[in-house]
Design a protein around this motif. Structure first.
Motif, PDB file in Angstrom:
ATOM      1  N   LYS A 253       0.722   1.384 -13.525  1.00 30.28           N
ATOM      2  CA  LYS A 253      -0.498   2.019 -13.019  1.00 30.28           C
ATOM      3  C   LYS A 253      -0.262   3.457 -12.584  1.00 30.28           C
ATOM      4  O   LYS A 253      -1.090   4.340 -12.839  1.00 30.28           O
ATOM      5  N   ASN A 254       0.855   3.705 -11.931  1.00 29.47           N
ATOM      6  CA  ASN A 254       1.099   5.009 -11.327  1.00 29.47           C
ATOM      7  C   ASN A 254       1.986   5.940 -12.149  1.00 29.47           C
ATOM      8  O   ASN A 254       2.011   7.153 -11.879  1.00 29.47           O
TER       9      ASN A 254
ATOM     10  N   PHE B  41       4.416  -7.579  -9.604  1.00 30.07           N
ATOM     11  CA  PHE B  41       3.764  -6.516  -8.848  1.00 30.07           C
ATOM     12  C   PHE B  41       4.440  -5.173  -9.098  1.00 30.07           C
ATOM     13  O   PHE B  41       3.771  -4.147  -9.261  1.00 30.07           O
ATOM     14  N   VAL B  42       5.764  -5.168  -9.127  1.00 30.48           N
ATOM     15  CA  VAL B  42       6.509  -3.928  -9.359  1.00 30.48           C
ATOM     16  C   VAL B  42       6.185  -3.365 -10.737  1.00 30.48           C
ATOM     17  O   VAL B  42       5.934  -2.163 -10.896  1.00 30.48           O
TER      18      VAL B  42
ATOM     19  N   ARG C 232       5.005   4.456   2.918  1.00 32.77           N
ATOM     20  CA  ARG C 232       4.711   3.035   3.131  1.00 32.77           C
ATOM     21  C   ARG C 232       4.278   2.785   4.584  1.00 32.77           C
ATOM     22  O   ARG C 232       4.687   1.811   5.212  1.00 32.77           O
TER      23      ARG C 232
ATOM     24  N   HIS D  15       0.850  -1.186   0.000  1.00 35.28           N
ATOM     25  CA  HIS D  15       0.000   0.000   0.000  1.00 35.28           C
ATOM     26  C   HIS D  15       0.886   1.237   0.000  1.00 35.28           C
ATOM     27  O   HIS D  15       1.919   1.278   0.672  1.00 35.28           O
ATOM     28  N   VAL D  16       0.472   2.237  -0.756  1.00 35.52           N
ATOM     29  CA  VAL D  16       1.202   3.500  -0.807  1.00 35.52           C
ATOM     30  C   VAL D  16       0.414   4.547  -0.031  1.00 35.52           C
ATOM     31  O   VAL D  16      -0.762   4.782  -0.298  1.00 35.52           O
TER      32      VAL D  16
ATOM     33  N   PHE E 129       2.702  -1.945 -10.660  1.00 30.57           N
ATOM     34  CA  PHE E 129       2.661  -0.708  -9.877  1.00 30.57           C
ATOM     35  C   PHE E 129       3.178   0.471 -10.696  1.00 30.57           C
ATOM     36  O   PHE E 129       2.575   1.546 -10.723  1.00 30.57           O
TER      37      PHE E 129
END
Length: 254
Positions: free
Chosen positions: A195-196, A188-189, A148, A91-92, A192
């Motif tokens: 997406k961002n 996942f990286v 984080r 989660h960010v 991420f």
């Protein structure tokens, strides 16, 4: 050396990334691997890869945050020798921007999920007279990582639980350690970043890679290699320890 022949190993979150690498290496070294995974398509792909390489594995659909589900799965598995608590989410956000819903979600998967597996596995390990538990912590449990908050909370809990379990069950022949990776290159990286940072994927990937003093991210296989050692008989004198796998991040990132 580092044989797991005849051993039964449970790996949570074994469908991708670090969990898949651990599952595949453990199977290669002779373990029968039981994968607990919410994403059944991912779990099936890991099982297929293991079987193609001559290993043995089975997948179980399980939400580790639900204790009833976890206990049912462990009872179905029966005797085990190794538990790898790997399942987790990220989660960010900072303390002032993390919603209660997001905080609870991270806690339920990363902390309660690990507890649920410990709760279900420890009686089985005690019955066997020995066993190994490996928890996946993070450098976020040891140093401050920007944005984080909830994730760091959860990994700090994993770090503390590792020490507690190691102390409480030493007399039962159970060893418990943890690994604290820095950034590891997993799907996942990539997701991420996409997406961002749409349109800046290459730039951001390079920036994140260079945040480790060695100049790159870790590989899931490197985490798996350390996991194999810590869960093998050759590590029989090791318990109650955390192992940073960080490319020099903690000590050399000045």
């Amino acid at each position: 050396m580092f044989s797991l022949n005849g051993k039964s190993a449970v790996v949570t979150g074994g469908g991708s990334g670090i969990g898949r690498a651990i599952s595949m290496l453990f199977a290669k070294q002779g373990a029968y691997v039981h994968i607990l995974e919410l994403n059944q398509d991912a779990a099936s792909e890991t099982i297929s890869k293991i079987e193609q390489s001559g290993g043995q594995a089975k997948a179980y659909s399980c939400d580790v945050s639900k204790q009833v589900q976890v206990i049912e799965v462990f009872n179905a598995i029966g005797a085990i020798d190794v538990l790898v608590n790997n399942a987790g989410i990220a989660h960010v956000g900072k303390a002032g921007t993390t919603t209660e819903e997001d905080f609870d979600k991270v806690y339920n998967v990363n902390v309660k999920g690990a507890y649920n597996c410990l709760y279900a596995a420890i009686p089985l390990l005690i019955k066997s007279g020995k066993g190994v538990i490996l928890n996946m912590a993070s450098i976020a449990a040891i140093v401050g990582i920007t944005d984080r908050f909830a994730y760091s909370m959860s990994k700090g809990a994993i770090y503390a639980m590792t020490l507690s379990v190691a102390r409480d069950y030493m007399a039962d022949g159970i060893r418990c350690n943890s690994i604290s990776p820095a950034r590891v290159h997993t799907p996942f990286v990539d997701g991420f970043i996409a997406k961002n940072y749409a349109g800046k994927e290459k730039e951001i990937f390079e920036k994140l890679s260079k945040s480790q003093p060695v100049g790159r991210m870790g590989k899931p296989e490197e985490v798996a290699a350390l996991a194999l050692y810590l869960c093998s008989d050759e590590a029989g004198f090791i318990t109650g320890n955390d192992y940073p796998l960080d490319g020099g991040f903690i000590k050399l990132n000045n």
